[in-house]
Design a protein around this motif. Sequence first.
Motif, PDB file in Angstrom:
ATOM      1  N   PHE A   3       0.811  -1.214   0.000  1.00 58.75           N
ATOM      2  CA  PHE A   3       0.000   0.000   0.000  1.00 58.75           C
ATOM      3  C   PHE A   3       0.848   1.269   0.000  1.00 58.75           C
ATOM      4  N   ASP A   4       2.046   1.206   0.596  1.00 59.53           N
ATOM      5  CA  ASP A   4       2.851   2.412   0.772  1.00 59.53           C
ATOM      6  C   ASP A   4       3.969   2.531  -0.258  1.00 59.53           C
ATOM      7  N   GLN A   5       3.891   1.782  -1.350  1.00 58.83           N
ATOM      8  CA  GLN A   5       4.990   1.784  -2.312  1.00 58.83           C
ATOM      9  C   GLN A   5       5.200   3.169  -2.923  1.00 58.83           C
ATOM     10  N   VAL A   6       6.476   3.577  -2.969  1.00 55.85           N
ATOM     11  CA  VAL A   6       6.879   4.816  -3.633  1.00 55.85           C
ATOM     12  C   VAL A   6       7.785   4.430  -4.790  1.00 55.85           C
ATOM     13  N   THR A   7       7.455   4.894  -6.003  1.00 51.88           N
ATOM     14  CA  THR A   7       8.216   4.566  -7.208  1.00 51.88           C
ATOM     15  C   THR A   7       8.902   5.812  -7.735  1.00 51.88           C
ATOM     16  N   THR A   8      10.189   5.669  -8.070  1.00 49.12           N
ATOM     17  CA  THR A   8      10.976   6.797  -8.574  1.00 49.12           C
ATOM     18  C   THR A   8      11.699   6.392  -9.851  1.00 49.12           C
ATOM     19  N   ASP A   9      11.498   7.140 -10.932  1.00 49.99           N
ATOM     20  CA  ASP A   9      12.237   6.902 -12.171  1.00 49.99           C
ATOM     21  C   ASP A   9      13.687   7.331 -11.990  1.00 49.99           C
ATOM     22  N   ILE A  10      14.630   6.472 -12.380  1.00 55.88           N
ATOM     23  CA  ILE A  10      16.048   6.808 -12.308  1.00 55.88           C
ATOM     24  C   ILE A  10      16.551   7.254 -13.672  1.00 55.88           C
ATOM     25  N   ASP A  11      16.328   6.444 -14.683  1.00 53.16           N
ATOM     26  CA  ASP A  11      16.666   6.808 -16.050  1.00 53.16           C
ATOM     27  C   ASP A  11      15.778   5.987 -16.977  1.00 53.16           C
ATOM     28  N   GLU A  12      16.097   5.991 -18.273  1.00 55.71           N
ATOM     29  CA  GLU A  12      15.234   5.299 -19.221  1.00 55.71           C
ATOM     30  C   GLU A  12      15.283   3.783 -19.083  1.00 55.71           C
ATOM     31  N   ASN A  13      16.250   3.293 -18.320  1.00 52.71           N
ATOM     32  CA  ASN A  13      16.409   1.839 -18.182  1.00 52.71           C
ATOM     33  C   ASN A  13      16.029   1.299 -16.813  1.00 52.71           C
ATOM     34  N   THR A  14      15.945   2.156 -15.800  1.00 54.19           N
ATOM     35  CA  THR A  14      15.712   1.665 -14.430  1.00 54.19           C
ATOM     36  C   THR A  14      14.770   2.578 -13.653  1.00 54.19           C
ATOM     37  N   PHE A  15      14.159   1.991 -12.619  1.00 50.90           N
ATOM     38  CA  PHE A  15      13.394   2.755 -11.630  1.00 50.90           C
ATOM     39  C   PHE A  15      13.602   2.100 -10.274  1.00 50.90           C
ATOM     40  N   GLU A  16      13.305   2.821  -9.217  1.00 55.33           N
ATOM     41  CA  GLU A  16      13.456   2.292  -7.862  1.00 55.33           C
ATOM     42  C   GLU A  16      12.119   2.311  -7.142  1.00 55.33           C
ATOM     43  N   ILE A  17      11.959   1.341  -6.257  1.00 58.75           N
ATOM     44  CA  ILE A  17      10.761   1.318  -5.413  1.00 58.75           C
ATOM     45  C   ILE A  17      11.179   1.151  -3.959  1.00 58.75           C
ATOM     46  N   ILE A  18      10.426   1.787  -3.079  1.00 60.93           N
ATOM     47  CA  ILE A  18      10.569   1.621  -1.638  1.00 60.93           C
ATOM     48  C   ILE A  18       9.197   1.214  -1.114  1.00 60.93           C
ATOM     49  N   VAL A  19       9.136   0.118  -0.384  1.00 58.95           N
ATOM     50  CA  VAL A  19       7.838  -0.414   0.032  1.00 58.95           C
ATOM     51  C   VAL A  19       8.003  -1.279   1.279  1.00 58.95           C
ATOM     52  N   THR A  20       6.953  -1.356   2.076  1.00 61.09           N
ATOM     53  CA  THR A  20       6.931  -2.229   3.251  1.00 61.09           C
ATOM     54  C   THR A  20       6.236  -3.534   2.879  1.00 61.09           C
ATOM     55  N   VAL A  21       6.915  -4.655   3.113  1.00 64.61           N
ATOM     56  CA  VAL A  21       6.359  -5.964   2.767  1.00 64.61           C
ATOM     57  C   VAL A  21       6.522  -6.919   3.945  1.00 64.61           C
ATOM     58  N   GLY A  22       5.778  -8.027   3.888  1.00 63.97           N
ATOM     59  CA  GLY A  22       5.905  -9.046   4.913  1.00 63.97           C
ATOM     60  C   GLY A  22       7.176  -9.864   4.720  1.00 63.97           C
ATOM     61  N   ASP A  23       7.695 -10.353   5.829  1.00 63.87           N
ATOM     62  CA  ASP A  23       8.920 -11.163   5.791  1.00 63.87           C
ATOM     63  C   ASP A  23       8.536 -12.615   5.525  1.00 63.87           C
ATOM     64  N   THR A  24       8.306 -12.928   4.245  1.00 62.67           N
ATOM     65  CA  THR A  24       7.765 -14.232   3.876  1.00 62.67           C
ATOM     66  C   THR A  24       8.684 -14.996   2.932  1.00 62.67           C
ATOM     67  N   GLN A  25       8.383 -16.291   2.826  1.00 67.13           N
ATOM     68  CA  GLN A  25       9.105 -17.122   1.870  1.00 67.13           C
ATOM     69  C   GLN A  25       8.759 -16.735   0.439  1.00 67.13           C
TER      70      GLN A  25
END
Length: 330
Positions: free
Chosen positions: A271-293
Amino acid sequence: MSETAVRYLTMLRMVPRFPKSITTTELAERLNDREMSVTKRSIQRDLEKLSAFFPLLVDTDARPYRWSFDREATLDIIPALDLPAALTFELARAYLKPMLPPRALSHLQPHFEEAHRALLREKSPLGKWPDRIRVINRGLGGQRPGIDADVLETVTEALLKEFRCELIYQARSWPEPEAILVHPLGLIFRDPNVYLIGNIEGREGVRQLVLHRASGGQLIEQPVERPEDFDLDLYISSGAMGILHSREPIFLHLRCDKPVLNHLIESPLGFDQVTTDIDENTFEIIVTVGDTQDLRWWLTAQAQHCDILEPAWLRQEIASTLERGLARTV
């Protein structure tokens, strides 16, 4: 329209499909609630007249008589299905057919057939829709385990009525089946399994019961004791449906390749994912997820398309997994 015609239509909507049924007494009470006062004898006469035109069944051995619609009957009672409704039923059939036992789907079969006829009647390309849609689930597509139809009906009725249910259940770690009393809280379809989420009486914590491991069930007409703080969506987002490594959330920071992982922009990992474009080939995401298999399986599978920037310990864990996999290469 006359009052009698309105009463007829109202009664027909109240009569369930076999094997469920309704008595003339129950019909009289429901009609009275709608300010249609009528005697049980009049209802009996009305139903006898209607049975000449509609596929009504009556159990004359019961007192008062019990009425139901034929299970296989197709009911051409207005309102007729319009195109959007017919398309929805076709999509539901395509999606549910591989997931539910045939008897469970049989309750909807008349509606599916009416939807198919409605599409064929239309002088529109949409009439060919059933031939142009398919549902394919992601993954290896293994065969789904079978679910006992009685169990599924018991569980769904318990959830709808907020009653308890008793199941004959055998968990993977149990030596033999046991009769357990369950307080159902929710039902989750997670391919390829169906899970009943609830509390087992006499045991602590919210449990996940895989329905194909239940061999029998019955409704217990006692109200469910529902935890005040339980929310099904929060339960899922906590990572509880995965194999938990810990109850602590992970603050995940990834650098991802375009366009291979562009679906993460449209379908965020949390729900809290933040997406940031880095360049034409990559992007970054920051998000809270469960510690699962499941998280580890996904990161391992996407190793060539994403870098784990944080946390460092998880990056090292995935790297070690890949190294062990390479060491097995013949």
